[in-house]
Design a protein around this motif. Structure first.
Motif, PDB file in Angstrom:
ATOM      1  N   SER A 131     -23.493  31.161  -6.619  1.00 21.42           N
ATOM      2  CA  SER A 131     -23.060  30.776  -5.268  1.00 21.42           C
ATOM      3  C   SER A 131     -21.556  30.952  -5.134  1.00 21.42           C
ATOM      4  O   SER A 131     -21.064  31.452  -4.122  1.00 21.42           O
ATOM      5  N   CYS A 144     -19.482  33.431  -2.692  1.00 20.28           N
ATOM      6  CA  CYS A 144     -18.426  32.940  -1.788  1.00 20.28           C
ATOM      7  C   CYS A 144     -17.114  33.682  -2.016  1.00 20.28           C
ATOM      8  O   CYS A 144     -16.404  33.998  -1.058  1.00 20.28           O
ATOM      9  N   CYS A 182     -17.511  36.903  -0.336  1.00 22.49           N
ATOM     10  CA  CYS A 182     -17.520  36.743   1.128  1.00 22.49           C
ATOM     11  C   CYS A 182     -16.118  36.562   1.702  1.00 22.49           C
ATOM     12  O   CYS A 182     -15.904  36.788   2.895  1.00 22.49           O
ATOM     13  N   ARG A 183     -15.159  36.184   0.883  1.00 21.13           N
ATOM     14  CA  ARG A 183     -13.782  36.010   1.354  1.00 21.13           C
ATOM     15  C   ARG A 183     -13.119  37.342   1.709  1.00 21.13           C
ATOM     16  O   ARG A 183     -12.196  37.382   2.505  1.00 21.13           O
ATOM     17  N   ARG A 198     -17.877  41.431   1.526  1.00 20.85           N
ATOM     18  CA  ARG A 198     -18.588  40.360   2.237  1.00 20.85           C
ATOM     19  C   ARG A 198     -20.097  40.598   2.278  1.00 20.85           C
ATOM     20  O   ARG A 198     -20.888  39.687   2.070  1.00 20.85           O
ATOM     21  N   LEU A 216     -26.194  35.638  -1.993  1.00 21.89           N
ATOM     22  CA  LEU A 216     -26.665  34.337  -1.496  1.00 21.89           C
ATOM     23  C   LEU A 216     -28.125  34.410  -1.062  1.00 21.89           C
ATOM     24  O   LEU A 216     -28.915  33.497  -1.341  1.00 21.89           O
TER      25      LEU A 216
END
Length: 188
Positions: free
Chosen positions: A138, A142, A145-146, A151, A158
């Protein structure tokens, strides 16, 4: 050493070491730290009764079990699957953001154990680093995804994690560790 060349922002060819001087040392450090944690899991595998989450013994003051239970496993298959996931995910997280890595390694076992204590009062024993692996995955998603370039990949990670968790809850079997049945606990 790394001999590949890349283009810098000006379009000039440079060695990767010049553009990313810490990458080589970070990767070695990530591998060393995660190797030490994997060795710890193999050692802990030898002492499951003394280290597993055991509600009765935790109530009696054996508080180390809140953390140590995440480094012992039910079977060799369970250990091997968890080690495989940890070996892939942990160095990636560490290489991207080592402070984030340590937060996950330290706090996810504590949070998972506290959540089990509160929300699963009938669960007497627990073993495995799967919850920490899920927290690392996870966290990796993340981190991806930043950044706009990664992304989409973070979203895919996820999604795959959620599919795995929902499948395990729906079937009461783990996706990995063939032939074994135990309550999947992914509270990370």
């Amino acid at each position: 050493g790394i001999r590949r060349r890349t283009l810098n922002r000006k379009g000039d060819s440079v060695k990767i070491e010049e553009e990313f001087p810490r990458m080589k040392s970070m990767t070695k450090k990530a591998m060393s730290i995660t190797l030490a944690l994997r060795v710890l899991m193999v050692i802990c595998y030898q002492y499951p009764e003394a280290l597993q989450y055991n509600r009765t013994q935790i109530s009696g003051g054996q508080y180390w079990r809140i953390f140590s239970s995440h480094f012992v496993h039910w079977s060799l298959s369970h250990l091997m699957w968890d080690l495989l996931a940890f070996s892939i995910i942990a160095p990636l997280v560490y290489s991207i953001d080592r402070k984030y890595f340590w937060k996950i390694i330290v706090f996810s076992p504590l949070i998972i154990s506290c959540m089990m204590w509160i929300f699963l009062p009938n669960m007497e024993t627990y073993r495995g680093v799967s919850g920490v692996d899920s927290a690392l995955l996870s966290g990796l998603a993340c981190l991806y995804c930043r950044e706009s370039k990664t992304r989409r990949f973070g979203g895919i990670l996820l999604t795959l994690l959620f599919v795995k968790v929902f499948w395990e809850y729906g079937t009461s079997h783990t996706l990995f560790s063939e032939g074994e049945t135990y309550l999947p606990v992914h509270l990370a």
